[in-house]
Scaffold this motif. Structure first.
Motif, PDB file in Angstrom:
ATOM      1  N   TYR A   1      -1.292   1.995  -7.753  1.00 49.03           N
ATOM      2  CA  TYR A   1      -1.519   3.069  -6.769  1.00 49.03           C
ATOM      3  C   TYR A   1      -1.382   2.501  -5.367  1.00 49.03           C
ATOM      4  O   TYR A   1      -1.821   1.386  -5.096  1.00 49.03           O
ATOM      5  CB  TYR A   1      -2.919   3.657  -6.950  1.00 49.03           C
ATOM      6  CG  TYR A   1      -3.111   4.285  -8.305  1.00 49.03           C
ATOM      7  CD1 TYR A   1      -2.886   5.635  -8.499  1.00 49.03           C
ATOM      8  CD2 TYR A   1      -3.479   3.511  -9.397  1.00 49.03           C
ATOM      9  CE1 TYR A   1      -3.030   6.207  -9.748  1.00 49.03           C
ATOM     10  CE2 TYR A   1      -3.625   4.066 -10.654  1.00 49.03           C
ATOM     11  CZ  TYR A   1      -3.396   5.414 -10.815  1.00 49.03           C
ATOM     12  OH  TYR A   1      -3.536   5.973 -12.055  1.00 49.03           O
TER      13      TYR A   1
ATOM     14  N   MET B   1       4.636   2.404  -7.427  1.00 52.15           N
ATOM     15  CA  MET B   1       3.288   2.779  -7.031  1.00 52.15           C
ATOM     16  C   MET B   1       3.147   4.287  -6.920  1.00 52.15           C
ATOM     17  O   MET B   1       3.986   4.956  -6.324  1.00 52.15           O
ATOM     18  CB  MET B   1       2.948   2.127  -5.692  1.00 52.15           C
ATOM     19  CG  MET B   1       2.736   0.627  -5.808  1.00 52.15           C
ATOM     20  SD  MET B   1       2.197  -0.065  -4.253  1.00 52.15           S
ATOM     21  CE  MET B   1       3.581   0.281  -3.210  1.00 52.15           C
TER      22      MET B   1
ATOM     23  N   THR C   1       4.562   0.274  10.438  1.00 51.11           N
ATOM     24  CA  THR C   1       5.203  -0.426   9.311  1.00 51.11           C
ATOM     25  C   THR C   1       6.445   0.346   8.885  1.00 51.11           C
ATOM     26  O   THR C   1       6.538   1.559   9.089  1.00 51.11           O
ATOM     27  CB  THR C   1       4.271  -0.530   8.078  1.00 51.11           C
ATOM     28  OG1 THR C   1       4.072   0.785   7.521  1.00 51.11           O
ATOM     29  CG2 THR C   1       2.927  -1.153   8.414  1.00 51.11           C
TER      30      THR C   1
ATOM     31  N   GLY D   1      -2.802   3.756   5.072  1.00 47.29           N
ATOM     32  CA  GLY D   1      -2.927   3.760   6.530  1.00 47.29           C
ATOM     33  C   GLY D   1      -3.383   5.084   7.121  1.00 47.29           C
ATOM     34  O   GLY D   1      -4.093   5.862   6.482  1.00 47.29           O
TER      35      GLY D   1
ATOM     36  N   LEU E   1      -3.696  -8.109   2.568  1.00 43.71           N
ATOM     37  CA  LEU E   1      -2.467  -8.225   1.759  1.00 43.71           C
ATOM     38  C   LEU E   1      -2.208  -6.888   1.082  1.00 43.71           C
ATOM     39  O   LEU E   1      -3.155  -6.212   0.670  1.00 43.71           O
ATOM     40  CB  LEU E   1      -2.753  -9.293   0.683  1.00 43.71           C
ATOM     41  CG  LEU E   1      -1.619  -9.893  -0.105  1.00 43.71           C
ATOM     42  CD1 LEU E   1      -0.814 -10.842   0.796  1.00 43.71           C
ATOM     43  CD2 LEU E   1      -2.186 -10.719  -1.285  1.00 43.71           C
ATOM     44  N   SER E   2      -0.927  -6.506   0.936  1.00 47.14           N
ATOM     45  CA  SER E   2      -0.649  -5.261   0.212  1.00 47.14           C
ATOM     46  C   SER E   2      -0.659  -5.533  -1.291  1.00 47.14           C
ATOM     47  O   SER E   2      -0.549  -6.688  -1.715  1.00 47.14           O
ATOM     48  CB  SER E   2       0.717  -4.710   0.623  1.00 47.14           C
ATOM     49  OG  SER E   2       1.727  -5.436  -0.032  1.00 47.14           O
TER      50      SER E   2
ATOM     51  N   ASP F   1       2.023   4.354   8.158  1.00 43.80           N
ATOM     52  CA  ASP F   1       2.791   4.176   6.922  1.00 43.80           C
ATOM     53  C   ASP F   1       3.695   5.391   6.724  1.00 43.80           C
ATOM     54  O   ASP F   1       3.207   6.477   6.415  1.00 43.80           O
ATOM     55  CB  ASP F   1       1.817   4.030   5.750  1.00 43.80           C
ATOM     56  CG  ASP F   1       2.508   4.091   4.398  1.00 43.80           C
ATOM     57  OD1 ASP F   1       3.751   4.141   4.341  1.00 43.80           O
ATOM     58  OD2 ASP F   1       1.783   4.095   3.377  1.00 43.80           O
TER      59      ASP F   1
HETATM   60  N1  PLP Z   1       0.247  -0.126   4.730  1.00 42.02           N
HETATM   61  C1  PLP Z   1      -0.820   0.081   5.462  1.00 42.02           C
HETATM   62  C2  PLP Z   1      -0.635   0.614   6.836  1.00 42.02           C
HETATM   63  C3  PLP Z   1      -2.092  -0.204   4.947  1.00 42.02           C
HETATM   64  O1  PLP Z   1      -3.194  -0.011   5.678  1.00 42.02           O
HETATM   65  C4  PLP Z   1      -2.217  -0.710   3.618  1.00 42.02           C
HETATM   66  C5  PLP Z   1      -3.478  -1.039   3.016  1.00 42.02           C
HETATM   67  O2  PLP Z   1      -4.520  -1.027   3.549  1.00 42.02           O
HETATM   68  C6  PLP Z   1      -1.063  -0.896   2.890  1.00 42.02           C
HETATM   69  C7  PLP Z   1       0.152  -0.596   3.475  1.00 42.02           C
HETATM   70  C8  PLP Z   1      -1.058  -1.424   1.498  1.00 42.02           C
HETATM   71  O3  PLP Z   1      -1.568  -0.505   0.632  1.00 42.02           O
HETATM   72  P1  PLP Z   1      -1.563  -0.838  -0.908  1.00 42.02           P
HETATM   73  O4  PLP Z   1      -1.917  -2.278  -1.041  1.00 42.02           O
HETATM   74  O5  PLP Z   1      -2.616   0.040  -1.486  1.00 42.02           O
HETATM   75  O6  PLP Z   1      -0.216  -0.488  -1.421  1.00 42.02           O
END
Ligand code: PLP
Length: 253
Positions: free
Chosen positions: A202, A248, A40, A17, A107-108, A11
């Motif tokens: 968050y 966030m 990502t 991540g 899912l994010s 990330d």
């Molecule tokens: N990106 C990565 C690589 C992740 O592992 C995750 C969550 O596990 C996310 C994004 C999404 O995080 P969030 O839903 O807390 O914003």
């Protein structure tokens, strides 16, 4: 030196991540090892694109690393697809890895899918039987168990269903429940970890919580003790978080 390994997504914002996991390991004085299962493109405003790393290259990263260094605990985050789940399950068995924490990322928070459609089914079949702890949030626990969780009773039912797939412990994080932020740990008994609900959005909450548990397992804590300490750690992180631009907030670990 205790060592923990994270197998997770990259990330660029550092909020979730691999990067978030490594900072959480470091906060507990545990040395962090990391293997990328997906790249990502994202920011504190959400996830734009995902490029999964091939199962073959995830396996290579793990084989090269593990033939040199043995971690005291391992966590998985965003594995994205069946190929990567299969690879990780194979490696856990081959290297007899211990203290396995599975964060079943689907899912994010912003609603972007972080997994292929069949991921819940393959995680249930291939990873849950091998893990020490699985740490779904309410949404992930609902999808994995088939029980639509609305309250504490549903959480207990879902935890029982999930534990039947083989994990020693199930922790359902309740931060997304309406009024309370109560987590449930089920290890044949129900334990409730209470906390104040943190206001706001968050990024990376599930990643940081499961990474904290992983670091504490690497240090030899029991799952129950690790879960309590990780919850307290999260309460501090919510207070210390900051806004970088998007809606966030990011954890300043
Ligand atoms: N990106 C990565 C690589 C992740 O592992 C995750 C969550 O596990 C996310 C994004 C999404 O995080 P969030 O839903 O807390 O914003």
């Amino acid at each position: 030196m205790k060592k923990a390994l994270t197998i997770a997504g990259f990330d660029p914002s550092g909020g979730a991540g691999l990067q978030a996991d490594l900072r959480a390991f470091n906060a507990f004085g545990v040395y962090g090892l990391s293997v990328a299962s997906a790249l990502t493109a994202q920011s504190s405003r959400g996830v734009d694109r995902i490029m999964p790393v091939s199962g073959k290259f995830v396996r290579r990263q793990l084989a090269v690393l593990l033939s040199d260094i043995k971690p005291d605990a391992v966590k998985t985050g965003m594995l994205y697809n069946e190929e990567n789940v299969e690879t990780v399950a194979h490696i856990i068995r081959k290297y007899a890895l211990k203290n396995i924490v599975i964060d079943p990322v689907i899912l994010s928070s912003t609603g972007k899918s972080l997994s292929e459609k069949n991921l819940p089914a393959v995680v249930r079949k291939m990873l849950l039987p091998l893990c020490t702890v699985v740490t779904p949030n309410i949404y992930e626990a609902s999808v994995l168990s088939g029980i639509h969780i609305k309250d504490k009773t549903d959480m207990e039912k879902a935890a029982k269903v999930l534990r039947d797939y083989g994990p020693e412990n199930v922790i359902i994080t309740g931060g997304h429940l309406e009024k309370m932020a109560m987590d449930l740990l089920y290890d044949d008994e129900f334990h409730y970890l209470k906390g104040k609900k943190a206001e706001g959005e968050y990024h990376g909450t599930g990643c940081v919580f499961s990474a904290a548990i992983t670091a504490l397992l690497a240090k030899g804590h029991s799952v129950l003790h690790a879960a309590g300490l990780a919850k307290r750690f999260m309460n501090r992180q919510f207070r210390k978080s900051f806004s970088a631009g998007g809606e966030m907030r990011l954890f300043n670990i």
